[in-house]
Write a protein that holds these residues in place. Structure first.
Motif, PDB file in Angstrom:
ATOM      1  N   ASP A  52       8.134  15.293   2.817  1.00  0.00           N
ATOM      2  CA  ASP A  52       6.863  15.963   3.125  1.00  0.00           C
ATOM      3  C   ASP A  52       5.673  14.997   3.057  1.00  0.00           C
ATOM      4  OD1 ASP A  52       8.295  18.267   3.471  1.00  0.00           O
ATOM      5  OD2 ASP A  52       7.811  19.118   1.507  1.00  0.00           O
ATOM      6  N   LYS A  53       5.853  13.883   2.354  1.00  0.00           N
ATOM      7  CA  LYS A  53       4.766  12.905   2.207  1.00  0.00           C
ATOM      8  C   LYS A  53       4.847  11.755   3.211  1.00  0.00           C
ATOM      9  CE  LYS A  53       3.440  11.566  -1.946  1.00  0.00           C
ATOM     10  NZ  LYS A  53       3.535  11.102  -3.364  1.00  0.00           N
ATOM     11  N   TYR A  54       6.076  11.388   3.608  1.00  0.00           N
ATOM     12  CA  TYR A  54       6.259  10.195   4.452  1.00  0.00           C
ATOM     13  C   TYR A  54       7.162  10.524   5.641  1.00  0.00           C
ATOM     14  CZ  TYR A  54       4.907   8.054  -0.015  1.00  0.00           C
ATOM     15  OH  TYR A  54       4.274   7.730  -1.181  1.00  0.00           O
ATOM     16  N   ASP A  55       6.814  10.001   6.824  1.00  0.00           N
ATOM     17  CA  ASP A  55       7.674  10.260   7.986  1.00  0.00           C
ATOM     18  C   ASP A  55       8.994   9.495   7.845  1.00  0.00           C
ATOM     19  OD1 ASP A  55       7.799   7.732   9.730  1.00  0.00           O
ATOM     20  OD2 ASP A  55       5.635   7.939   9.429  1.00  0.00           O
ATOM     21  N   PHE A  56       9.949   9.831   8.704  1.00  0.00           N
ATOM     22  CA  PHE A  56      11.324   9.360   8.536  1.00  0.00           C
ATOM     23  C   PHE A  56      11.436   7.839   8.527  1.00  0.00           C
ATOM     24  CE2 PHE A  56      15.507   8.139  10.125  1.00  0.00           C
ATOM     25  CZ  PHE A  56      16.297   8.724   9.149  1.00  0.00           C
ATOM     26  N   PHE A  57      10.890   7.189   9.556  1.00  0.00           N
ATOM     27  CA  PHE A  57      11.064   5.735   9.628  1.00  0.00           C
ATOM     28  C   PHE A  57      10.235   5.002   8.578  1.00  0.00           C
ATOM     29  CE2 PHE A  57      12.905   6.544  13.946  1.00  0.00           C
ATOM     30  CZ  PHE A  57      14.160   5.994  13.662  1.00  0.00           C
ATOM     31  N   THR A  58       9.164   5.634   8.097  1.00  0.00           N
ATOM     32  CA  THR A  58       8.435   5.045   6.956  1.00  0.00           C
ATOM     33  C   THR A  58       9.347   5.020   5.737  1.00  0.00           C
ATOM     34  OG1 THR A  58       6.282   5.759   7.784  1.00  0.00           O
ATOM     35  CG2 THR A  58       6.433   5.297   5.415  1.00  0.00           C
ATOM     36  N   ARG A  59      10.096   6.096   5.534  1.00  0.00           N
ATOM     37  CA  ARG A  59      11.034   6.135   4.406  1.00  0.00           C
ATOM     38  C   ARG A  59      12.124   5.077   4.574  1.00  0.00           C
ATOM     39  NH1 ARG A  59      13.016  11.715   5.031  1.00  0.00           N
ATOM     40  NH2 ARG A  59      11.415  12.039   6.593  1.00  0.00           N
ATOM     41  N   CYS A  60      12.614   4.923   5.791  1.00  0.00           N
ATOM     42  CA  CYS A  60      13.654   3.914   6.043  1.00  0.00           C
ATOM     43  C   CYS A  60      13.132   2.490   5.821  1.00  0.00           C
ATOM     44  CB  CYS A  60      14.163   4.018   7.482  1.00  0.00           C
ATOM     45  SG  CYS A  60      15.226   5.426   7.807  1.00  0.00           S
ATOM     46  N   LYS A  61      11.886   2.262   6.221  1.00  0.00           N
ATOM     47  CA  LYS A  61      11.367   0.891   6.269  1.00  0.00           C
ATOM     48  C   LYS A  61      10.565   0.486   5.035  1.00  0.00           C
ATOM     49  CE  LYS A  61      11.457   0.780  11.287  1.00  0.00           C
ATOM     50  NZ  LYS A  61      10.768   0.525  12.552  1.00  0.00           N
ATOM     51  N   THR A  62      10.437   1.406   4.067  1.00  0.00           N
ATOM     52  CA  THR A  62       9.744   1.087   2.815  1.00  0.00           C
ATOM     53  C   THR A  62      10.806   0.962   1.721  1.00  0.00           C
ATOM     54  OG1 THR A  62       7.858   2.399   3.584  1.00  0.00           O
ATOM     55  CG2 THR A  62       7.902   1.787   1.237  1.00  0.00           C
ATOM     56  N   PRO A  63      11.125  -0.262   1.294  1.00  0.00           N
ATOM     57  CA  PRO A  63      12.235  -0.453   0.346  1.00  0.00           C
ATOM     58  C   PRO A  63      12.132   0.400  -0.915  1.00  0.00           C
ATOM     59  CG  PRO A  63      11.569  -2.555   1.264  1.00  0.00           C
ATOM     60  CD  PRO A  63      10.572  -1.553   1.763  1.00  0.00           C
ATOM     61  N   GLU A  64      10.897   0.580  -1.433  1.00  0.00           N
ATOM     62  CA  GLU A  64      10.726   1.394  -2.648  1.00  0.00           C
ATOM     63  C   GLU A  64      11.178   2.838  -2.414  1.00  0.00           C
ATOM     64  OE1 GLU A  64       7.909  -2.028  -2.821  1.00  0.00           O
ATOM     65  OE2 GLU A  64       8.461  -0.564  -1.289  1.00  0.00           O
ATOM     66  N   LEU A  65      10.882   3.369  -1.224  1.00  0.00           N
ATOM     67  CA  LEU A  65      11.268   4.747  -0.903  1.00  0.00           C
ATOM     68  C   LEU A  65      12.768   4.837  -0.612  1.00  0.00           C
ATOM     69  CD1 LEU A  65       8.298   5.808   1.428  1.00  0.00           C
ATOM     70  CD2 LEU A  65       8.676   6.502  -0.948  1.00  0.00           C
ATOM     71  N   ALA A  66      13.279   3.896   0.177  1.00  0.00           N
ATOM     72  CA  ALA A  66      14.708   3.917   0.535  1.00  0.00           C
ATOM     73  C   ALA A  66      15.589   3.809  -0.702  1.00  0.00           C
ATOM     74  CB  ALA A  66      15.023   2.790   1.516  1.00  0.00           C
ATOM     75  N   SER A  67      15.190   2.948  -1.639  1.00  0.00           N
ATOM     76  CA  SER A  67      16.003   2.768  -2.852  1.00  0.00           C
ATOM     77  C   SER A  67      15.921   3.999  -3.756  1.00  0.00           C
ATOM     78  CB  SER A  67      15.582   1.499  -3.610  1.00  0.00           C
ATOM     79  OG  SER A  67      14.199   1.496  -3.879  1.00  0.00           O
TER      80      SER A  67
END
Length: 341
Positions: free
Chosen positions: A39-54
């Motif tokens: 709800d806070k971050y779009d899909f590819f932002t989540r994929c491309k932000t290591p802190e979020l992906a981890s």
């Protein structure tokens, strides 16, 4: 040393006290914690932000406690890195605004320098490994060349992938050129993942079942086999082809360490087709997680009995659905941990 190495021992074909368990798409939409980040971050932002992906990768390890983590990412980061625009639209899914429809289009697609275009994935692996602290193994993944090809040519998801298939049959030279570029990129990508620290690799052939057995051999398996051959000496490779039971016998003769099975193929048939010598993974119908918890547990124990506890990894027959209650996902994992013959 990884503290819980059950998954890796099963991939090695070793005798185990119980089979390991994880779920495809376990880092995903059924978890409220995942939805909060969505709800806070779009899909590819989540994929491309290591802190979020981890963070997303380790959520299910904390909450449902499977025996392996799978890195949060997406198969479509590979075509993005190859110069193919990919957008994700709500309630529609992935969209390729300029699909590949000619040899001229294929020629514009390039094999990228992996760390330049996909370095954020390697950063996510490093962060995830740190967060996991050797508790469980980490799985890296990629889509099969055919599955990536389907999106690149069709331009979006489809029930039949007629445009993708039509391109193969009407323009085979161009189709094979694109499939080879995707294959070469995928090999480089997965080798870099292994070098960065993943403990095993899974290849997802989500749309392989759209092809006839003859066409599957030409347009999908031929390229998956190149990836398996390139990676098998460096790591354990799992191949999962949805709807590809007809190819299990051929797959079992490859250097793959394990083969995923979907719910349309029963354990006895899967063992027979694969000769009983390779580790199998699967194959609980994801919709069955909507059953009452006692039914889930009973069915999981029955599934393990049918596959056998050795050379077997418990999983779903495809990704977990977004409407599955967390308690039911936990019950699936717990049923495996409670299993004893």
């Amino acid at each position: 040393m990884i503290k819980n190495d059950l998954f890796l021992r099963a991939l090695n074909g070793e005798t185990v006290e119980r089979p390991p368990v994880w779920m495809m798409r376990q880092a995903g939409r059924y978890l409220p914690e995942f939805r909060a980040l969505r709800d806070k971050y779009d899909f590819f932002t989540r994929c491309k932000t290591p802190e979020l992906a981890s963070e997303i990768t380790v959520q299910p390890i904390r909450i449902v406690k499977p025996d392996a983590a799978i890195l949060f990412s997406d198969i479509l980061v590979v075509p993005q890195a190859m110069g193919i625009d990919v957008e994700l639209k709500d309630n529609i899914g992935p969209i390729i605004p300029n699909p590949i429809r000619s040899m001229a289009d294929v020629e514009k697609v390039y094999i990228p320098e992996i760390n330049d275009k996909l370095g954020y994935v390697m950063d996510a692996i490093k962060m995830t490994k740190e967060m996991l602290n050797d508790e469980v193994p980490l799985i890296g993944f990629a889509g099969s060349p055919w599955t990536i090809f389907c999106y690149a040519v069709e331009g979006k998801g489809s029930k039949s992938y007629d445009k993708a298939k039509g391109f193969c049959f009407s323009e085979p030279v161009a189709a094979h050129a694109l499939l080879q570029k995707i294959t070469d990129t995928t090999i480089l990508y997965l080798k870099e993942k292994v070098k960065t620290g993943v403990n095993a690799i899974q290849i997802f052939d989500s749309w392989g079942g759209m092809l006839s057995p003859t066409d599957y051999a030409e347009f999908s398996w031929k390229y998956i086999q190149q990836i398996v051959d390139a990676l098998a000496d460096e790591t354990k490779v799992i191949v999962f082809g949805k709807g590809c039971w007809f190819a299990l016998e051929t797959m079992a003769q490859s250097k793959a360490s394990a083969l995923g099975v979907d719910w349309t193929c029963d354990p006895k048939t899967a063992r027979k087709l694969t000769g009983g010598n390779i580790t199998l993974q699967g194959n609980f119908d994801p919709s069955r997680l909507l059953s009452p918890i006692p039914t889930i547990k009973k069915m999981v124990h029955q599934m393990i009995d049918e596959f056998g506890k050795d050379k077997y990894i418990v999983n779903l027959g495809h990704g977990i659905l977004p409407n599955i209650p967390v308690d039911h996902a936990k019950a699936f994992i717990e049923a495996v941990k409670e299993y004893s013959r």
